[in-house]
Design an enzyme around this catalytic site. Sequence first.
Site, mmCIF file in Angstrom:
data_model
loop_
_atom_site.group_PDB
_atom_site.id
_atom_site.type_symbol
_atom_site.label_atom_id
_atom_site.label_comp_id
_atom_site.label_asym_id
_atom_site.label_seq_id
_atom_site.Cartn_x
_atom_site.Cartn_y
_atom_site.Cartn_z
ATOM 1 N N GLU A 238 -5.108 -5.428 10.903
ATOM 2 C CA GLU A 238 -4.179 -4.197 11.313
ATOM 3 C C GLU A 238 -4.575 -3.572 12.487
ATOM 4 O O GLU A 238 -5.311 -2.621 12.398
ATOM 5 C CB GLU A 238 -4.130 -3.095 9.773
ATOM 6 N N SER B 13 3.718 -1.995 10.252
ATOM 7 C CA SER B 13 4.983 -2.244 10.622
ATOM 8 C C SER B 13 5.815 -3.443 10.236
ATOM 9 O O SER B 13 6.746 -3.942 10.839
ATOM 10 C CB SER B 13 5.396 -1.728 12.125
ATOM 11 N N HIS C 105 -9.283 1.087 5.272
ATOM 12 C CA HIS C 105 -8.239 1.107 5.816
ATOM 13 C C HIS C 105 -8.197 1.956 7.146
ATOM 14 O O HIS C 105 -9.094 3.133 6.977
ATOM 15 C CB HIS C 105 -7.065 1.810 4.889
ATOM 16 N N GLY D 205 2.893 -0.891 4.216
ATOM 17 C CA GLY D 205 2.873 0.262 3.858
ATOM 18 C C GLY D 205 4.297 0.796 3.719
ATOM 19 O O GLY D 205 4.999 0.692 2.618
ATOM 20 N N GLY D 206 4.725 1.417 4.811
ATOM 21 C CA GLY D 206 6.309 2.137 4.707
ATOM 22 C C GLY D 206 7.352 1.217 3.924
ATOM 23 O O GLY D 206 8.116 1.727 2.898
ATOM 24 N N GLU E 186 -6.593 4.335 8.253
ATOM 25 C CA GLU E 186 -6.439 6.038 7.864
ATOM 26 C C GLU E 186 -7.634 6.152 7.212
ATOM 27 O O GLU E 186 -8.150 7.653 7.489
ATOM 28 C CB GLU E 186 -5.287 6.109 6.979
ATOM 29 N N ASN F 196 0.930 -1.080 0.077
ATOM 30 C CA ASN F 196 -0.029 -0.162 0.030
ATOM 31 C C ASN F 196 0.935 1.214 0.096
ATOM 32 O O ASN F 196 1.583 1.665 1.016
ATOM 33 C CB ASN F 196 -1.054 -0.123 1.136
ATOM 34 N N TRP F 197 0.823 1.861 -1.221
ATOM 35 C CA TRP F 197 1.867 2.915 -1.227
ATOM 36 C C TRP F 197 1.334 4.398 -0.803
ATOM 37 O O TRP F 197 2.070 5.455 -0.714
ATOM 38 C CB TRP F 197 2.325 3.357 -2.704
ATOM 39 N N LYS F 198 0.032 4.239 -0.289
ATOM 40 C CA LYS F 198 -0.464 5.521 0.564
ATOM 41 C C LYS F 198 -0.479 6.633 -0.446
ATOM 42 O O LYS F 198 -0.598 6.459 -1.779
ATOM 43 C CB LYS F 198 0.037 5.609 1.803
ATOM 44 N N GLY G 108 2.503 2.209 10.817
ATOM 45 C CA GLY G 108 3.525 3.482 10.783
ATOM 46 C C GLY G 108 4.036 3.807 12.020
ATOM 47 O O GLY G 108 4.614 4.772 12.038
HETATM 48 P P1 PGA Z 1 3.092 0.368 7.610
HETATM 49 O O1 PGA Z 1 1.469 0.609 7.182
HETATM 50 O O2 PGA Z 1 3.827 -0.870 7.050
HETATM 51 O O3 PGA Z 1 3.563 1.705 7.311
HETATM 52 O O4 PGA Z 1 3.058 0.295 9.301
HETATM 53 C C1 PGA Z 1 0.703 -0.614 6.998
HETATM 54 C C2 PGA Z 1 -0.659 -0.137 6.377
HETATM 55 O O5 PGA Z 1 -1.021 0.702 6.562
HETATM 56 O O6 PGA Z 1 -1.390 -1.071 5.734
#
Ligand code: PGA
Length: 255
Positions: free
Chosen positions: A169, A215, A97, A236-237, A99, A12-14, A175
């Site tokens: 999650e 993470s 998600h 994510g990251g 977010e 997930n590149w956000k 994050g």
């Molecule tokens: P992260 O994000 O790997 O940066 O913790 C995971 C996600 O939001 O799917």
Amino acid sequence: MDHLKKPVIAGNWKMNKTIAEARELALNIVNGWTETGATLILIPPFTAIQEVRRTVNGTEIYVGAQNVFWEDQGAFTGEISPLQLKEAGCGFVVIGHSERRQYFGETDETVGKKVLAALNHNLRPIVCIGETLEEREAGQTLSKITSQLENSLLTLSENDFQKIILAYEPIWAIGTGKNATPAQAEEVQAYIRNLITRKYGKEVADYAIILYGGSVKPANAFSLIKEKDVDGFLVGGASLEAESFLAIAREALRA
Ligand code: PGA
């Protein structure tokens, strides 16, 4: 229903990457991935979907989107429809998600509507569920998971449910650099599979794909994937660099 190969590793590149940067990242992933036996899904921002799709053409790597609206078209400024995502080359879409729930007011109800709309257009939803730190500390993790599942997912027909990918999650792990321990992830993911078994039976539950997200890094991927009910990752990251994303995928495959 063709079943995806496990492990499933989704990046997930956000809200990151220009079109040019997205092309480069996708190309590096394509060139670096010679393994078979896992499913890779790249989830760029909307503007880069078509370019990433072109870049992975001819490979077994899939493309997804980060959000979708439930209507096909109309006066919904700023939203994107499942038809538009399909046309751009998406096979998957992330729905709910944390977010989106936290900053953009998404609820189990809107998640449910989006899931149905995606399924109607043959987009496979990757649905995120998980608890906050306060909920975990108050001992409410499993009840939160139960209500998220019951409100928007366990109402689906068996056929529809089988097209869904679930991502557990824990919000406190996203994050933050602080991943759930393998035992914490397994406790919740085994619980999720058990709920699926009760509703749809053992065969559906066995095939169900339950990802862990929060993470995930090359250094923790192996210990997490070794848990019985962790079928892959939503990253994510660490998905923003080809090297770390591919390292996670290789760790997942090694288990
Ligand atoms: P992260 O994000 O790997 O940066 O913790 C995971 C996600 O939001 O799917």
